[in-house]
Every structure is written in C-alpha cells, then in structure tokens.
Enzyme design. Structure first.
Site, PDB file in Angstrom:
ATOM      1  N   PRO A   2      25.955  50.880  37.982  1.00 41.97           N
ATOM      2  CA  PRO A   2      26.743  51.612  38.976  1.00 41.97           C
ATOM      3  C   PRO A   2      28.025  50.854  39.317  1.00 41.97           C
ATOM      4  O   PRO A   2      27.990  49.656  39.590  1.00 41.97           O
ATOM      5  CB  PRO A   2      25.798  51.670  40.187  1.00 41.97           C
ATOM      6  CG  PRO A   2      24.429  51.471  39.621  1.00 41.97           C
ATOM      7  CD  PRO A   2      24.609  50.551  38.453  1.00 41.97           C
ATOM      8  N   LYS A  58      31.147  46.743  44.848  1.00 41.57           N
ATOM      9  CA  LYS A  58      29.896  47.342  44.372  1.00 41.57           C
ATOM     10  C   LYS A  58      28.704  47.009  45.274  1.00 41.57           C
ATOM     11  O   LYS A  58      27.560  47.296  44.926  1.00 41.57           O
ATOM     12  CB  LYS A  58      29.598  46.861  42.949  1.00 41.57           C
ATOM     13  CG  LYS A  58      30.684  47.179  41.931  1.00 41.57           C
ATOM     14  CD  LYS A  58      30.277  46.625  40.569  1.00 41.57           C
ATOM     15  CE  LYS A  58      31.427  46.636  39.592  1.00 41.57           C
ATOM     16  NZ  LYS A  58      31.054  46.070  38.290  1.00 41.57           N
ATOM     17  N   ARG A 262      31.507  42.995  25.567  1.00 43.19           N
ATOM     18  CA  ARG A 262      31.250  44.322  26.127  1.00 43.19           C
ATOM     19  C   ARG A 262      31.743  45.409  25.189  1.00 43.19           C
ATOM     20  O   ARG A 262      32.838  45.323  24.630  1.00 43.19           O
ATOM     21  CB  ARG A 262      31.973  44.486  27.482  1.00 43.19           C
ATOM     22  CG  ARG A 262      31.683  43.403  28.497  1.00 43.19           C
ATOM     23  CD  ARG A 262      30.242  43.412  28.955  1.00 43.19           C
ATOM     24  NE  ARG A 262      29.892  44.623  29.674  1.00 43.19           N
ATOM     25  CZ  ARG A 262      30.061  44.792  30.976  1.00 43.19           C
ATOM     26  NH1 ARG A 262      30.594  43.834  31.719  1.00 43.19           N
ATOM     27  NH2 ARG A 262      29.702  45.917  31.559  1.00 43.19           N
TER      28      ARG A 262
END
Length: 275
Positions: A2, A58, A262
């Site tokens: 998220p 976050k 990534r």
C-alpha cells in the site's frame, strides 16, 4: 505494498468505522509486530478512545488523545471490522475489541506490518528520526527544497524517490507513473536532472498521488480498503503492469527492467537513458 493513496483510503474507511469507539481489549498473536514496549502496548490500549485516524506518508496514526498508535501496513497489511464474531483466519494477528461489541482486526499475510505506541508529543521526533519527507501537497512539498536535495545527490532518481526522504508516500507503482509522466529514465542520477525535469517530477508527484486518492487507490494483488472494497486507480495506470502494451503517449511498447532491485516499467522512447 500500500502506498500513500491506498493508506489514505484505509484511513478514511477506518475513521468511518471506529471513530469514537473505546478499545476494551487487545489480543496480539505476533509480538514482533510491536516495536515499542509490549507490556505497555497490552496494558495501556484497553480503555483508550479512538479520537481520530490520521496519516503521515504511509503511516496510519490512530489518535488516542495523549497517545498515538502508529501503524505501518508494509507489504500486505489491512484492517477488517467484524460486528460480532470474528472468523478463524491464520493471517489475523492483532484484535482490537471495541465497546460496541465489534472487533477491529489487523490482517497481514507477510507479518511485516509494525505498530508503535508513542506519546503524541513524540510524534514529530518519531518521523524526524526516520527522515520522512514532506507530504505531497503544494503547501508542504516545496520545489526549491526538492531541487536542492536532488542536485546534491548522485543517487538514481527512482531509488531516491522511493526512500521517503524527498517526499513521503511514493512506492513502486506510483514512482513508475511519476517518472513516465515526467519523461525521466529511472536510472538517471538525481544530480543530472535539469530544472524542467525536476519541476515535472515535483508537479506529477502531487497530481498522480492526488488522483490515486480520488480513485480509492490501486487494487493490485491483495489491496482492499477498510470497507472491503477495491480501488479503481489500477484502471488509470499508464505504465505500471503494462509490459508489452503501447505507451499511451507515443505507441512504443512498455518494457520492464530492474532498477535498484525493483521491477520497473518504462517507455524506452519517452524515457530515454542518458549516455
């Protein structure tokens, strides 16, 4: 994982569900998730009333008055509210029983989520220690400060945007979207960016994260909001997860590569790598 739009959407859902509720009992099945004193966590939370649910980057901030429960969802964390009986689920790890008979459950398949119970007066120091950058809003995310930080670093721009020091809230999905929108290759050294590129990165970060919030976040893999609903931002993603599809801007096929370990999606024509 998220990112800011998803966490903000969870925040809004939680505030709808649990605002004003008193915590009467807490059951913790994975102690390592609590990063502050375990005994204090278990003994102090019962009797606390949820006064608001905030967010910083976050991180979710469950305001208990003098205390704040800081929750980070990490890779797979989510909250569910059960009005009465809680079903068995091996991925349910923290149970907050509320005075109205319902139970707020923290679910986390990977068990990477964290909880810190701290004094509200220590909140600024908590985030300063983590070098958390500003919120991605015009009022707080200043172009000149952003530019100065970029031009003083040799770090590739994608990992730099991901490390949360420049601006809070970006993760892998939205960084790919911002870099594509700004026409910047993810491996470009921060210090080699020109003023026009820096301004585009700044402006697109604000725009794209705001759009993500408006669309309720991106439902990829397992993300759901606190009300159990999917987001719709995945329908507006231009490059993330679009490998092999034509670039919406030029028609060149989107490619996937690795940057800083990534998975990264780019248009090789719009985001040319500098020699």
């Amino acid at each position: 994982m998220p990112e800011l739009p998803e966490v903000e959407t969870v925040r809004r859902g939680l505030e709808t569900l649990v605002l004003g509720q008193e915590i009467v009992a807490v059951t913790l099945k994975v102690p390592k998730m609590v990063k502050t004193d375990l005994e204090t966590f278990a003994l102090t939370l019962p009797g606390q009333i949820i006064q608001s649910v905030g967010r910083r980057g976050k991180y979710l901030l469950i305001d208990l008055g003098q205390l704040v429960l800081v929750s980070h969802l990490r890779m797979e964390g989510k909250y569910l509210l059960f009005p009465d009986e809680v079903p068995d689920n091996k991925h349910f790890h923290v149970f907050f029983e509320l005075k109205n008979g319902s139970t707020l459950v923290y679910q986390d398949v990977r068990k990477f989520g964290t909880f810190d119970l701290i004094a509200k007066s220590q909140l600024s120091a908590f985030f300063a220690k983590r070098k958390l950058g500003p919120e991605p809003k015009k009022e707080t995310f200043k172009l000149k400060t952003f530019e100065a930080a970029l031009l003083s670093s040799q770090k590739p721009i994608k990992p730099h945007l991901l490390d949360q020091t420049l601006v809070a809230g970006l993760g892998n999905i939205y960084v790919d979207e911002v870099l594509w929108a700004a026409k910047v290759h993810p491996e470009t050294a921060s210090s080699r960016l020109n003023k026009a590129e820096i301004k585009r990165l700044h402006d697109e970060t604000i725009r794209i994260l705001a759009l993500g919030i408006e669309k309720g976040g991106s439902t990829v893999r397992t993300y759901r909001n606190a009300l159990g609903a999917d987001g719709t931002m995945q329908d507006y993603l231009q490059v993330y997860g679009q490998t092999g599809k034509p670039c919406p801007r030029c028609g060149q096929a989107i490619v996937k590569l690795k940057v800083g370990g990534r998975g990264t999606h780019i248009c090789p024509k719009c985001q040319k790598k500098r020699p």
